[in-house]
Design a protein around this motif. Structure first.
Motif: not given
Length: 314
Positions: A51-71
């Motif tokens: 999600i960090k590298m792919d510009q096509k995955l910069q939608e809010p839901m994908h960012i929330f998914i990345a944060l969830l993975s981090l937690t």
């Protein structure tokens, strides 16, 4: 703990005895935990990097998914290495600094996780109930401010809890019947006035968890109301499919967090039952989160294919 410990001081170390039941099962249990932990690291790191590298995955839901993975990664990493150390090296002592740090990280991440699910639910509510206003309401500015708010809230609201725990009076008992340090277990070793700490914990649950749960319930009730009014079965299915992954993970989150809470009312519960319940929270849920999103999200599947193609061309 040494009996010379002065009454009223915080213990210098604690004894974690929650894994005493694995004495004759150390190898299979440790290998299972290690395998699950490695899957947690690999899958969640993949989601975060993707999600960090792919510009096509910069939608809010994908960012929330990345944060969830981090937690998820933080929760597992705060507990499982110590669990494996206990099993492999019989090193079941933990210093007071390590104990407080572990408990602080866990409470902060649990709070952050709850808030992320609330934001994800609100995002799906806007996408289904107000699709034309989604990009306006869930803007980059909203994302930045909301994420900064929930991170700051989680960090700041947990600190007084740690401070109040340290200020309690303790005897020379230091045995924790669990696999990790948890504020409730540490409180059991204290004596004296627990009222300030109890009041603060109740306020946290009511305001913090209550607020997140209110947003989640409101969002899903509104979504179900809109979906129910749709006449086309295809339209209903399409609307429901946009939040099905989150609904599954939300259900698993509530199950994994409610079981340990439920066991509080049964103090005679066998240690292995408590351990299994905690593994659901520390390993199984962090392992399933990225797998479920990866399996059910076409955007993430496409992103994984693009990432694989980039790696092949290197």
């Amino acid at each position: 703990m040494n009996s010379s410990l002065a009454f009223g001081s915080f213990p210098h170390q604690f004894l974690l005895v929650g894994l005493s039941w694995v004495e004759d099962k150390k190898l299979p249990v440790s290998l299972l935990f290690l395998f699950m932990y490695l899957v947690v690291i690999l899958s969640n790191c993949t989601i975060i990097v993707l999600i960090k590298m792919d510009q096509k995955l910069q939608e809010p839901m994908h960012i929330f998914i990345a944060l969830l993975s981090l937690t998820d990664l933080s929760i597992s990493s705060a507990t499982i290495p110590k669990v494996l150390t206990i099993i492999w090296f019989s090193s079941n002592t933990i210093s007071s600094a390590e104990c407080l740090t572990q408990a602080y990280i866990l409470y902060t991440m649990w709070g952050l996780q709850s808030s992320i699910f609330a934001l994800m639910s609100f995002d799906r509510y806007v996408a289904i109930c107000h699709p034309l206003r989604h990009s306006t309401l869930i803007s980059r500015s909203f994302m930045t401010k909301s994420v900064a708010l929930i991170v700051a809230r989680s960090i700041l609201t947990t600190f007084p809890l740690t401070f109040l725990i340290v200020r309690l009076s303790y005897s020379d008992l230091n045995t924790i019947y669990d696999i990790y340090c948890e504020f409730r277990e540490v409180m059991k070793l204290s004596y004296g006035d627990l009222m300030p700490l109890s009041i603060y914990m109740v306020i946290l649950i009511c305001v913090y968890q209550g607020g997140d749960n209110s947003i989640i319930v409101f969002s899903y009730l509104q979504m179900l109301s809109i979906v129910y009014k749709l006449k086309s079965p295809q339209a209903r299915w399409k609307s429901l499919s946009t939040c099905s992954s989150q609904a599954i993970l939300l259900s698993l989150f509530y199950i994994s967090t409610s079981i340990p809470f439920y066991l509080i009312f049964y103090p005679d519960t066998p240690l292995y039952v408590k351990t299994i319940a905690e593994v659901l929270s520390f390993l199984l849920l962090p392992m399933l989160n990225p797998i479920i999103y990866g399996a059910r999200s076409k955007d993430i599947q496409d992103g994984l294919r693009r990432l694989y193609q980039k790696l092949v061309r290197l």
